[in-house]
Design an enzyme around this catalytic site. Sequence first.
Site, PDB file in Angstrom:
ATOM      1  N   THR A 208     104.567  85.246  58.185  1.00  0.00           N
ATOM      2  CA  THR A 208     105.030  85.423  56.813  1.00  0.00           C
ATOM      3  C   THR A 208     104.701  84.216  55.950  1.00  0.00           C
ATOM      4  O   THR A 208     104.579  83.093  56.444  1.00  0.00           O
ATOM      5  CB  THR A 208     106.562  85.649  56.771  1.00  0.00           C
ATOM      6  OG1 THR A 208     107.218  84.504  57.353  1.00  0.00           O
ATOM      7  CG2 THR A 208     106.949  86.905  57.514  1.00  0.00           C
ATOM      8  N   GLU A 257     110.404  86.007  52.345  1.00  0.00           N
ATOM      9  CA  GLU A 257     109.282  85.932  53.272  1.00  0.00           C
ATOM     10  C   GLU A 257     108.416  87.175  53.117  1.00  0.00           C
ATOM     11  O   GLU A 257     108.922  88.292  53.188  1.00  0.00           O
ATOM     12  CB  GLU A 257     109.786  85.821  54.714  1.00  0.00           C
ATOM     13  CG  GLU A 257     110.765  84.675  54.943  1.00  0.00           C
ATOM     14  CD  GLU A 257     111.285  84.636  56.368  1.00  0.00           C
ATOM     15  OE1 GLU A 257     110.532  85.047  57.277  1.00  0.00           O
ATOM     16  OE2 GLU A 257     112.438  84.210  56.578  1.00  0.00           O
TER      17      GLU A 257
END
Length: 358
Positions: A208, A257
């Site tokens: 992420t 994220e």
Amino acid sequence: MVLHWNGLDDVPASLTGSTVTIGNFDGVHRGHQSLLTTVVEAAREHECASVVVTFDPHPAKVHRPAFAPVPIMSERRKAALIAEAGVDALLTINYTLAFADQSAEEFVRDYLVNGLRAKVVVVGHDVRFGRGNEGTLDTMRSLGEKYGFEVVAVDDVGPERRWSSTWVREALQKGDVEAAAEILGRPHVMRGTVVHGFARGREMGFPTANLSRDATGLMPADGVYAGWLVDEAGTRWPAAISIGTNPTFDGVVRTVESHVIDRPEEAVEDFNLYEQLVTVEFIKRLRGTVAYRGVEPLIEQMNLDVAQTREVLGADAASAEARLACQVRDAIDAPVIAAEKAEHFGGAGAGVSTAASE
């Protein structure tokens, strides 16, 4: 390009007249856009400059800081969107208690008449200005007659209620990014620098891009969203976006994220977004946040999230065309990103309300 004046001292002596509106303009939503269109058209009709007067900090931060609303967007992005509406100049007034203590007439005389040489003032029907919000639409009309400017009152716009910054915040706090987009006239975004996290996603096969803690833009409710990550090159990457504290791992800090899906396999190792100033665009909330009992059920759910993200963003999200041909939604974003990156890394940065400009 819009001129940005940080106080009356920046207003050029060559300004011979203006069409002016006043307000906070947080979000630059569809109500604001309607108001700005009226301002620009009136300025064109009267052959003068179109000027927006706004305030920094938000008046609520000065009068009731404990209850001040979280900004929907940064001041820089707000200025860029106002510029996109075709406005000629933006006057940002440093809002202080001393400024707020002016009478309604003092504000109009000193700022709108003497400062901006206003020919037309465009406001909402429930405009309030001056000490204790003593000024009303009738006050503005009376002052217009006294000082020789026309007052145009803009009707509220919206479906079951008027478009407003409050409505945008309510939608985002519930995670309803689709409703927020309807009010804004475009998807809600956050913008920040990609920083290193705990690398848990990478270990599970879902790397992420984590936004820095100082990212701008109101953070929607915890949950998983389908959306887009726009990198510094302007490429929009399809992404499954997670907001929350990572309860499966007993996290306590809320983070944003973004897992970019369907990246080119041959370039996985070279796909590095660290230190880039990126934009995260929210399209649809997929689900709320859940604390899973172990990693395996979490991975199973993440695979489902990715599949649903593909469905939401379109079946062709994995195609090279979707990755390489798409640019930033607003043409203004590229220079804004460049300016904000300079600011992030040490570069120099550059009580009155209206119904339509809340």
